[in-house]
Design an enzyme around this catalytic site. Structure first.
Site, PDB file in Angstrom:
ATOM      1  CB  VAL A  55      -0.942  -0.002   1.232  1.00 53.45           C
ATOM      2  CG1 VAL A  55      -1.891  -1.203   1.190  1.00 53.45           C
ATOM      3  CG2 VAL A  55      -0.164  -0.013   2.554  1.00 53.45           C
ATOM      4  CG  HIS A  67      -3.762  -5.941  -0.139  1.00 53.12           C
ATOM      5  ND1 HIS A  67      -2.687  -6.679   0.276  1.00 53.12           N
ATOM      6  CD2 HIS A  67      -4.689  -6.844  -0.563  1.00 53.12           C
ATOM      7  CE1 HIS A  67      -2.951  -7.983   0.119  1.00 53.12           C
ATOM      8  NE2 HIS A  67      -4.153  -8.104  -0.384  1.00 53.12           N
ATOM      9  CB  CYS A  78     -16.650   9.035   2.393  1.00 52.98           C
ATOM     10  SG  CYS A  78     -18.119   9.311   3.399  1.00 52.98           S
ATOM     11  CB  CYS A  85     -17.127  12.715   3.551  1.00 56.52           C
ATOM     12  SG  CYS A  85     -17.722  12.837   1.858  1.00 56.52           S
ATOM     13  CB  THR A 127       4.786 -11.946  -1.051  1.00 55.11           C
ATOM     14  OG1 THR A 127       3.602 -12.148  -0.262  1.00 55.11           O
ATOM     15  CG2 THR A 127       4.842 -13.012  -2.136  1.00 55.11           C
ATOM     16  CB  SER A 128       5.164 -14.207   4.070  1.00 53.64           C
ATOM     17  OG  SER A 128       3.909 -13.515   4.143  1.00 53.64           O
ATOM     18  N   PRO A 152      14.768 -13.761   0.319  1.00 54.99           N
ATOM     19  CG  PRO A 152      15.319 -12.131   1.912  1.00 54.99           C
ATOM     20  CD  PRO A 152      14.449 -12.391   0.752  1.00 54.99           C
TER      21      PRO A 152
END
Ligand code: BV8
Length: 240
Positions: A104, A120, A128, A149, A190-191, A216
């Protein structure tokens, strides 16, 4: 981490490439990962999937904002790293290239990637809670603004997909379609624990794509991959 001549040849001849990234691609930019280093992200003792959940937005939106404003504060000093820039280059190397991210942090955009499927959401947007109008925030807007808003005066929330919430269907369906069509699929940083995002790698593999993991550490996806490049994204991706 050398790249085998076979993988290099497959890469150079690929027509359609899809890349799924997770928090690990931003680790070298200084953005904390959620589960890296053996400890899961926690906020005031709450595990990550509790503070980042639809229930918390209903029960304690102030706490959710404190968590996201803190993360946006950390992000203010983070820059894209060589991994993000490498993928921005890849969009010009293939006839058909798709970048899908679970992140994100917006770092792919800042590195020059044009079309990024953000499954995501984005931490610098809010929406809003009533009429769903969206607001773009600057990195400097910490704490977040607006609070309410300007159309219906209801409270705004981070425009991020939290646990228990639906993904943006347009982005998800396009990512799913590209996963089916690609001949080469990279899973980077990513896991592979969060669904349905992680499922895109499985869809690609079942549809005949070659699956390459760059990480890694080992993940539940490792055994399923055709190639595993055991290294940091910022070091491995620029080698292609
Ligand atoms: C949903 C935003 C219905 C918030 C996030 C099966 C199907 C569908 C849903 C589920 C399912 N099973 C369970 C579920 C429910 C849930 C889920 O997946 N739970 C998990 C925990 C079991 N999923 C949901 O609730 C999703 N919604 O399902 O709605 C639906 C159904 C079908 C179709 C559509 C909708 C919503 C999930 C979204 C939650 N929001 N983020 C926020 O940011 O606060 S998820 C969050 O985790 C982040 O987005 C993050 O990106 C994501 C995954 O984590 P990773 O990116 O992998 O990061 P992590 O820290 O875990 O791992 C980092 C990796 O990097 C490590 O492997 C490390 O070794 C590596 N690394 C470290 N350094 C480097 C590196 N790699 C390379 N280079 C380095 N230098």
């Amino acid at each position: 981490m050398p790249i085998s001549p076979r993988l290099k040849e497959i890469f150079q001849n690929a027509k359609s490439v899809c890349v799924l990234t997770g928090a690990g691609i931003s680790a070298e930019s200084g953005v904390p990962t959620f589960r890296g280093g053996g400890n899961a992200a926690v906020w005031k003792g709450m595990p990550f999937d509790q503070i980042s959940s639809a229930r918390m937005v209903r029960e304690n939106l102030n706490e959710v904002w404190e968590w996201f404003d803190y993360r946006r504060g950390v992000l203010k000093d983070c820059e894209p790293n060589p991994a993000h820039f490498a993928l921005a280059e890849w969009q010009n190397r293939f006839a058909d290239f798709t970048l899908v991210t679970q992140n994100v942090d917006g770092l792919h955009h800042r590195a020059g990637s044009r079309e990024v499927l953000e499954l995501h959401g984005n931490i610098n947007r809010s929406s809003c809670t009533n009429c769903e109008k969206r607001f773009q925030m600057n990195a400097e807007d910490v704490p977040h603004k607006p609070e309410v808003c300007d159309r219906c005066e209801a409270r705004v929330r981070p425009d991020v997909v939290l646990f228990g919430e639906m993904l943006p269907m347009d982005a998800f369906l396009k990512a799913e379609q590209k996963s089916r069509e690609c001949d080469l699929f990279f899973v980077v940083g990513t896991s592979a624990l969060v669904y349905p995002a992680a499922g895109l790698a499985e869809i690609a593999k079942f549809s005949g794509a070659r699956l390459v993991e760059i990480n890694p550490e080992e993940t539940p996806m490792t055994g399923f991959c055709d190639e595993v490049l055991r290294g940091k994204a910022g070091e491995v991706l620029p080698l292609f």
